[in-house]
Write an enzyme that holds these catalytic residues in place. Structure first.
Site, PDB file in Angstrom:
ATOM      1  CG  ASP A   1      -0.152  -0.103   2.534  1.00 33.70           C
ATOM      2  OD1 ASP A   1       0.794  -0.894   2.599  1.00 33.70           O
ATOM      3  OD2 ASP A   1      -0.506   0.607   3.492  1.00 33.70           O
TER       4      ASP A   1
ATOM      5  CE1 TYR B   1       5.884   1.917   5.681  1.00 32.99           C
ATOM      6  CE2 TYR B   1       6.647   3.413   7.383  1.00 32.99           C
ATOM      7  CZ  TYR B   1       6.548   2.147   6.875  1.00 32.99           C
ATOM      8  OH  TYR B   1       7.092   1.083   7.573  1.00 32.99           O
TER       9      TYR B   1
ATOM     10  CD  GLU C   1       6.057   1.642  11.975  1.00 36.75           C
ATOM     11  OE1 GLU C   1       7.266   1.413  11.761  1.00 36.75           O
ATOM     12  OE2 GLU C   1       5.250   1.956  11.074  1.00 36.75           O
TER      13      GLU C   1
ATOM     14  CB  SER D   1       0.860  -7.097   8.083  1.00 40.17           C
ATOM     15  OG  SER D   1       0.396  -6.146   7.135  1.00 40.17           O
TER      16      SER D   1
ATOM     17  CE  LYS E   1      -1.153   0.667   6.512  1.00 42.35           C
ATOM     18  NZ  LYS E   1       0.260   0.673   6.126  1.00 42.35           N
TER      19      LYS E   1
ATOM     20  CE  LYS F   1       1.706  -3.658   8.833  1.00 43.51           C
ATOM     21  NZ  LYS F   1       1.582  -3.310   7.400  1.00 43.51           N
TER      22      LYS F   1
END
Length: 397
Positions: free
Chosen positions: A72, A397, A226, A335, A184, A266
């Site tokens: 993604d 990201y 995260e 993942s 997500k 995740k």
């Protein structure tokens, strides 16, 4: 430290967590009183119409020996990946690379879900077949990244918050119609920058609102706070922060009436910071991480799909394998993005004649992590490329 008198004065008995010397104890407020009253039934009724499907989707993604391929990356991040092999960031090149990934023969034996960027959800392969249809034919559930990225959090210690709640209900409804069945939302917590109580609360609340909205649209939400690898901190500090973050996350998930059986997590593995001189063995990572999960994650949650966060391909697989050496109350799997794609991308190099070899490289990594999910992986015969560290300080990201 919070005094006994302060705890006693609160109208609602609430949890207290410490993050870098800073308590997350909430002071009396309107919101703390409101949560004592039942929530309106209307929202719960809407979600109930998807309840069975949400549970079924979550169980399908969390099926034995399988995990998630995270593909993604935004167009900008995909451009960085393409630039590393000398390719221009064009839609045609992104399409060619994504086609390579989703058309790997037999990928569905090891991968149960694929997270897509919005462009990819509506994209076709180079042969004109819808990418969503290609995934479904491989028994891979299509997912969609729905957050709008990180922006500076005002009033914090140079920390971030994740935007994207505005218009999310209409977007998730459209994504469901397009074939997505899970979503997500990635937010981050930085240990070197605190984390402040404000940043942790903002991350947790945003994840909870996103999760509730996604479930109302029929999408299983992947909950991803995260904890970044950046920093010199040791594994104990990571464990301390992770406990506080996950306590906050599940507090707000419950407050927003999120169906735990219809979510996936995740999380980051509990490791030392990337710049810490003391490294941890896979057994130590597994011990700390499983202890965290046992203290914070209800067994109703069907799947824990770990992110790799800059670990090398082999390191991420070894750590996952160590966590599956004994039975867990949840499906403990992967993942991964870079930790699945790195060798594949380098092998491809943008050359059509290398597609088959690149797909074989991806299949090797997917199979290795499938074995790790079953606790049967060994690192024998792994390539040097797969052992290379993938951490990038301040990675965006």
């Amino acid at each position: 430290m919070a005094s006994a008198s302060l705890l006693k004065s609160s109208p609602v008995l609430d949890k207290s967590e410490w993050v870098k010397g800073q308590t997350l104890l909430r002071q009396p407020s309107v919101s703390s009183v409101v949560r004592c009253h039942p929530s309106p039934a209307s929202g719960l009724t809407i979600r109930a119409s998807y309840a069975d499907e949400l549970v079924k989707t979550a169980k399908t993604v969390a099926s034995p020996g399988r995990g998630i391929l995270a593909m993604d990356e935004s167009n900008a991040t995909c451009g960085k990946r393409l630039a590393s092999i000398g390719l221009e960031n064009t839609e045609a090149n992104r399409q060619a690379y994504r086609t390579l990934l989703v058309t790997v023969p037999g990928l569905g034996n090891y991968v149960s879900g694929a997270i897509l960027f919005e462009e990819t959800l509506y994209q076709s392969t180079v042969d004109g077949k819808k990418i969503v249809d290609v995934l479904v034919e491989q028994n891979i559930v299509p997912g969609i990244k729905v957050d709008k990225g990180l922006v500076p959090l005002a009033g914090s210690n140079d920390e971030s918050w994740c935007q994207g709640l505005d218009g999310l209900a209409s977007r998730t409804a459209a994504y469901y119609q397009q074939g997505a069945r899970f979503a997500k939302w990635r937010t981050v917590v930085s240990i070197p920058n605190g984390p402040s109580a404000l940043a942790v609360k903002e991350a947790a609340w945003g994840l909870a609102r996103y999760a509730a909205i996604s479930q109302d649209s029929g999408l299983v939400p992947i909950v991803e706070p995260e904890i970044l690898l950046d920093g010199e901190h040791g594994i104990d500090r990571n464990f301390e922060v992770a406990q506080a973050v996950w306590a906050e996350v599940f507090f707000y998930l419950a407050q927003n009436n999120v169906l735990f059986e219809g979510i996936l997590l995740k999380p980051s593995m509990v490791t030392p910071g990337a710049e810490c001189k003391e490294r941890a063995t896979p057994e130590q990572v597994a011990d700390y991480t499983l202890k965290l999960l046992q203290r914070r994650i209800p067994p109703a949650v069907p799947g824990i799909m770990f992110l790799s966060g800059g670990q090398s391909e082999v390191e991420a697989t070894l750590n996952l394998n160590a966590m599956n050496q004994s039975p867990n109350p949840w499906h403990v799997s992967f993942s991964y993005a870079r930790a699945l794609q790195n060798t594949c991308l380098k092998t491809w190099g943008g050359r059509p004649e290398n597609v088959k070899a690149a797909q074989e490289a991806l299949l090797i990594r997917a199979k290795a992590n499938s074995l790790a999910q079953l606790g049967k992986y060994t690192a024998e015969g792994e390539s040097e490329e797969a052992k290379k560290e993938l951490f990038v300080k301040g990675y965006v990201y």
